[in-house]
Motif scaffolding. Structure first.
Motif, PDB file in Angstrom:
ATOM      1  N   LEU A  50       3.760   0.309  -5.890  1.00 56.99           N
ATOM      2  CA  LEU A  50       2.891  -0.471  -5.023  1.00 56.99           C
ATOM      3  C   LEU A  50       1.460   0.042  -5.095  1.00 56.99           C
ATOM      4  N   ARG A  51       0.547  -0.736  -4.557  1.00 57.25           N
ATOM      5  CA  ARG A  51      -0.829  -0.277  -4.454  1.00 57.25           C
ATOM      6  C   ARG A  51      -0.901   0.856  -3.427  1.00 57.25           C
ATOM      7  N   LEU A 218       1.984  -2.875 -11.217  1.00 57.48           N
ATOM      8  CA  LEU A 218       2.755  -3.180 -10.020  1.00 57.48           C
ATOM      9  C   LEU A 218       4.255  -3.178 -10.330  1.00 57.48           C
ATOM     10  N   GLY A 385      -2.240 -10.728  -7.178  1.00 52.66           N
ATOM     11  CA  GLY A 385      -1.745  -9.369  -6.995  1.00 52.66           C
ATOM     12  C   GLY A 385      -1.433  -9.021  -5.559  1.00 52.66           C
ATOM     13  N   TYR A 388       4.723  -9.777  -5.283  1.00 57.50           N
ATOM     14  CA  TYR A 388       5.386  -9.728  -6.581  1.00 57.50           C
ATOM     15  C   TYR A 388       6.832 -10.142  -6.403  1.00 57.50           C
ATOM     16  N   THR A 398       2.694  -6.382  -2.464  1.00 61.96           N
ATOM     17  CA  THR A 398       2.297  -5.303  -3.368  1.00 61.96           C
ATOM     18  C   THR A 398       1.595  -4.178  -2.619  1.00 61.96           C
TER      19      THR A 398
END
Length: 411
Positions: A50-51, A218, A385, A388, A398
């Motif tokens: 993940l971010r 991702l 983004g 997902y 994400t």
């Protein structure tokens, strides 16, 4: 507490003062570099997560490891609106320039640079009627040798990239070292570029060539690669980068504080882990705010409670809000439904993660719509983004804690 001495660094891709919890990944990459140096076969590496879990930081650290092993390196960040051709040419140019001073045959370097220049210039847009592009449209890669002909310049990105990377690996072999190309946001590559990259890595692995690709993306990056080439599941080594466990999160906070002769009470660390969830970006954000609000050492749970609203406000604007603003009203409605369903499912199952994947059919049912009518919103959110699809028929955010953020926003 002196804000000038604040050691925490909540920034995009900014290395934290203590890279905690990533020892295994660093050790694995050291083994990869050593094996390739000894002529052993190895796979390219893909980091997924993940971010906010520190993929970019880890990617940069792995690059530093390669440089320390005297490898040639280059790094690019993929963009959905940009072909891979020019960025990878620039990255390889940098990598070969690092190796050139150690090469005994300058003519070999010039020969490769001629191929590289031809590969790069093949991306130049053609003028009307197939005429040569105008001067303002020509792109020069800064290579002071004439472009070669007949190698890596066919116009087919898959053929050209295989030839280019094979030639680059040959240069590294001459020097007795390797080349590593680092690609961030790899899920944003176009389908043709992903297919070409997989084909090139496949060829290199069969040849045992000393060139690897290290990608970061991702969680759905493996699915992107698999859709391009079925053998990609066996072609790459995948490493999932997740949130820090409690020991690593405490280390990320305490180690830099100790260097400033500052301590934390245990209850303060308990509360910081609860607030951050162990996600590295959040650990840094809450740590920085807490340091600035704490009057003295040791830092207490009361200090954390006072500082938390400031950290949350900053995250709401810079980390969550900026992403939320990119979504259209229809996309926001879709994400709100996701957030609500994830909360209900989490409460029913007793999970501590309230942003888990939810079925797209349930989202459609909650919005009173047919699943097909929501496909445009879902596809747009994936391209942006924000969400997902890790498994068929499900979607997830994400961004960690994004569902929690959405549940606090007015409809």
């Amino acid at each position: 507490m002196d804000p000038v001495r604040n050691p925490y660094a909540p920034g995009a891709g900014q290395r934290p003062p203590e890279l905690a919890g990533r020892g295994r990944e660093l050790d694995v990459f050291d083994v990869v570099l050593e094996r390739i140096a000894r002529g052993r076969p190895e796979r390219s590496l893909m980091l997924t997560g993940l971010r906010g879990v520190g993929k970019t930081v880890l990617l940069n650290t792995l690059r530093s490891q390669a440089i320390n092993h005297l490898w040639g390196t280059g790094k690019i960040e993929a963009r959905p609106d940009q072909s891979l051709r020019r960025p990878v040419a620039a990255a390889l140019h940098m990598a070969v320039r690092e190796l050139a001073p150690r090469h005994r045959a300058p003519d070999r370097i010039d020969a490769f640079l001629g191929v590289l220049k031809a590969f790069a210039q093949r991306a130049a847009p053609a003028g009307r009627g197939g005429a040569a592009p105008k001067l303002r449209d020509r792109w020069q890669p800064g290579i002071d040798v004439p472009a070669s002909s007949g190698r890596a310049d066919s116009g087919d990105i898959e053929i050209d990239l295989v030839e280019l990377l094979t030639d680059a690996a040959a240069v590294a072999t001459d020097v007795g070292t390797g080349i590593a190309i680092f690609i961030d946001e790899m899920q944003d590559l176009g389908p043709e570029d992903v297919s070409a990259l997989c084909a090139a890595c496949h060829e290199l692995s069969q040849l045992g060539a000393p060139l690897i690709v290290v990608g970061a993306g991702l969680p759905h990056l493996p699915a992107v690669l698999s859709a391009a080439k079925s053998y990609s599941e066996r072609l790459f080594r995948y490493q999932r980068i997740d949130r820090l466990d409690r020991i690593a999160a405490d280390q990320a906070l305490c180690a830099p504080a100790e260097r400033e002769e500052v301590e934390y009470e245990q209850k303060a660390l308990d509360l910081l882990y609860e607030k951050s969830g162990g996600y590295p970006y959040f650990v840094q954000a809450y740590g920085k705010a807490t340091w600035d609000h704490a009057p003295r050492s040791p830092i207490t749970a009361a200090d954390v409670r006072v500082a938390a609203p400031e950290a949350e406000a900053e995250l709401a604007v810079g980390f969550f809000g900026s992403r939320f603003e990119r979504a259209t009203p229809a996309e926001r409605e879709y994400m709100r439904a996701m957030a609500t369903l994830a909360l209900v499912d989490g409460e029913e199952s007793g999970r501590d993660d309230m942003d888990a994947a939810v079925p797209t059919a349930e989202i459609a049912r909650a919005l009173g719509r047919k699943p097909a009518s929501l496909s445009p919103a879902r596809d747009a959110l994936i391209k942006k983004g924000l969400i997902y699809s890790g498994e068929r028929g499900t979607v997830a955010f994400t961004v960690p804690h994004f569902g929690r953020y959405l549940r606090t926003q007015p409809a």
